[in-house]
Scaffold this motif. Structure first.
Motif, PDB file in Angstrom:
ATOM      1  N   ALA A   1       2.121   1.896  -3.431  1.00  0.00           N
ATOM      2  CA  ALA A   1       1.050   2.348  -4.322  1.00  0.00           C
ATOM      3  C   ALA A   1       0.715   3.819  -4.084  1.00  0.00           C
ATOM      4  O   ALA A   1       0.537   4.595  -5.035  1.00  0.00           O
TER       5      ALA A   1
ATOM      6  N   GLU B   1       3.262   6.115  -5.527  1.00  0.00           N
ATOM      7  CA  GLU B   1       3.176   6.180  -6.985  1.00  0.00           C
ATOM      8  C   GLU B   1       1.966   6.970  -7.463  1.00  0.00           C
ATOM      9  O   GLU B   1       1.760   7.133  -8.666  1.00  0.00           O
TER      10      GLU B   1
ATOM     11  N   LEU C   1      -1.244   6.148  -6.793  1.00  0.00           N
ATOM     12  CA  LEU C   1      -2.458   5.336  -6.856  1.00  0.00           C
ATOM     13  C   LEU C   1      -3.313   5.620  -5.632  1.00  0.00           C
ATOM     14  O   LEU C   1      -2.813   6.000  -4.573  1.00  0.00           O
TER      15      LEU C   1
ATOM     16  N   GLN D   1       0.800  -1.225   0.000  1.00  0.00           N
ATOM     17  CA  GLN D   1       0.000   0.000   0.000  1.00  0.00           C
ATOM     18  C   GLN D   1       0.836   1.280   0.000  1.00  0.00           C
ATOM     19  O   GLN D   1       0.503   2.241  -0.699  1.00  0.00           O
TER      20      GLN D   1
ATOM     21  N   TRP E   1      -6.781  -3.245  -4.557  1.00  0.00           N
ATOM     22  CA  TRP E   1      -6.052  -2.426  -3.596  1.00  0.00           C
ATOM     23  C   TRP E   1      -5.555  -3.300  -2.439  1.00  0.00           C
ATOM     24  O   TRP E   1      -6.322  -4.032  -1.821  1.00  0.00           O
TER      25      TRP E   1
END
Length: 366
Positions: free
Chosen positions: A273, A276, A278, A270, A286
């Motif tokens: 992500a 990045e 996201l 997580q 997710w």
């Protein structure tokens, strides 16, 4: 009409976020924005570049240059989130509570357990929510360990080994690596806050604490390689490693019971992500990791040579923290992480500092 009744009529709750560095921009703002019942109203940062970044990433957000400016319109807000440097946590939390606002504080809540207890008493006296942001309780691997422990898959747990290790041979600088005690820097309070919280969540109160802490890197000022051993009242022993100088990374978890053990390598996806760009809710996957990263459960042989069986890792769920905060605001119930729990973890961190400095085991009193 009591506070809970009033809160239930006001949705979404308007959030003021203080700080837009790593914690504010990567963790808090995206998670708040993704939570039903919350809206990111204002971001506080004195840095013009970060103010532009906040507006670019959250077009409807307002900005303020100081916390005083934000708290000057406390009646327009329903929750304050503090994601500024550690030294500011206590004074900002106190100011927000005194302004009548519920508060979430990024870990560590304070430098000492006494300060955390004082904040807890202030919040309780005013009937306000106060929570420490311990997102690592919702890591995929920790959720999986908790399920295995609670389900008895390991038998009676005897030893819990947990690591946050990195290979950063050169200091990055900044307040997190400052040797000034006022900054509350160092890896003990940074990564150790997570590791100790997880151990206490799983196995209950600490009775004894032993620690070793070093400053390994040239030019470093604060501890960058620390080990803590906790003896829990439950009989479990927790061994916790946190390091910026680990040239070879150990398993994230190694949990040993009297019938089986579980070993897990790698990190929850997580944070990567979020870094990045996201966002939760944009994909059904997710927090899901590849099967090749699953840990293994078994007895008698190393997982690296094929021992044990792979255990599907539960999805990571950082959004659950702020969903629970929104629910607590609506109902007047307890937050997902309480200030008293944060104080208990800080007692262990303080004991670890004493143990390392004096080369002895510290026994915690009731």
């Amino acid at each position: 009409m009591d506070t809970a009744d009033i809160a239930s009529l006001r949705a979404p709750f308007r959030v003021g976020l203080i700080g837009y560095g790593l914690a504010g921009s990567v963790f808090h703002a995206p998670l708040i924005a993704a939570t039903d019942g919350l809206t990111l109203d204002t971001v506080v940062t004195a840095n013009p570049e970060r103010r532009r970044q906040a507006v670019a990433e959250h077009p409807q957000v307002r900005t303020a240059a100081t916390a005083e400016e934000l708290l000057g319109r406390a009646d327009e807000l329903d929750l304050i989130v503090i994601a500024s440097p550690n030294r500011t946590h206590v004074p900002l939390a106190r100011a927000a509570l005194e302004a009548g606002l519920p508060v979430v504080v990024d870990k560590p809540l304070a430098a000492t357990a006494a300060e955390a207890e004082e904040l807890a008493a202030l919040a309780e006296g005013r009937g306000l929510l106060l929570s420490a942001f311990q997102n690592r309780r919702w890591d995929n691997d920790f959720r999986t360990v908790a399920k295995l422990v609670e389900g008895g898959a390991l038998g009676k747990v005897q030893r819990f080994e947990s690591r946050f290790e990195r290979w950063r041979p050169r200091p990055k600088g900044g307040w997190r690596e400052s040797g000034d005690p006022a900054e509350i820097g160092g890896i003990l309070y940074d990564l150790g806050s997570h590791l100790v919280d997880q151990a206490l969540t799983l196995f209950g109160p600490a009775v004894t604490v032993y620690a070793e802490s070093d400053v390994r890197r040239a030019g470093a000022e604060a501890d960058d390689d620390t080990f803590i051993a906790i003896g829990h009242a439950s009989g479990v022993r927790s061994h916790l490693w946190m390091s910026a100088t680990a040239a070879q990374l150990g398993p994230r978890f190694r949990v040993l019971g009297d019938t089986a053990g579980y070993v897990k390598y790698g990190l929850d996806p997580q944070e990567g992500a979020l870094r990045e760009g996201l966002r939760p809710g944009t994909a059904a996957s997710w927090g899901v990791e590849a099967e090749s990263s699953w840990g293994r459960l078994g007895a008698g042989e190393s997982p690296l040579t094929g021992g044990g069986e792979p255990v599907p890792t539960l999805p990571g769920d950082y959004p659950a923290y702020y969903a629970a905060i929104a629910e607590a605001l609506r109902t007047g119930g307890l937050p997902p992480v309480t200030a008293r729990e944060a104080a208990a973890a800080l007692r262990v961190l303080e004991a670890a500092k004493t143990s390392a400095a004096e080369a002895r085991t510290v026994t915690l009193s009731d």
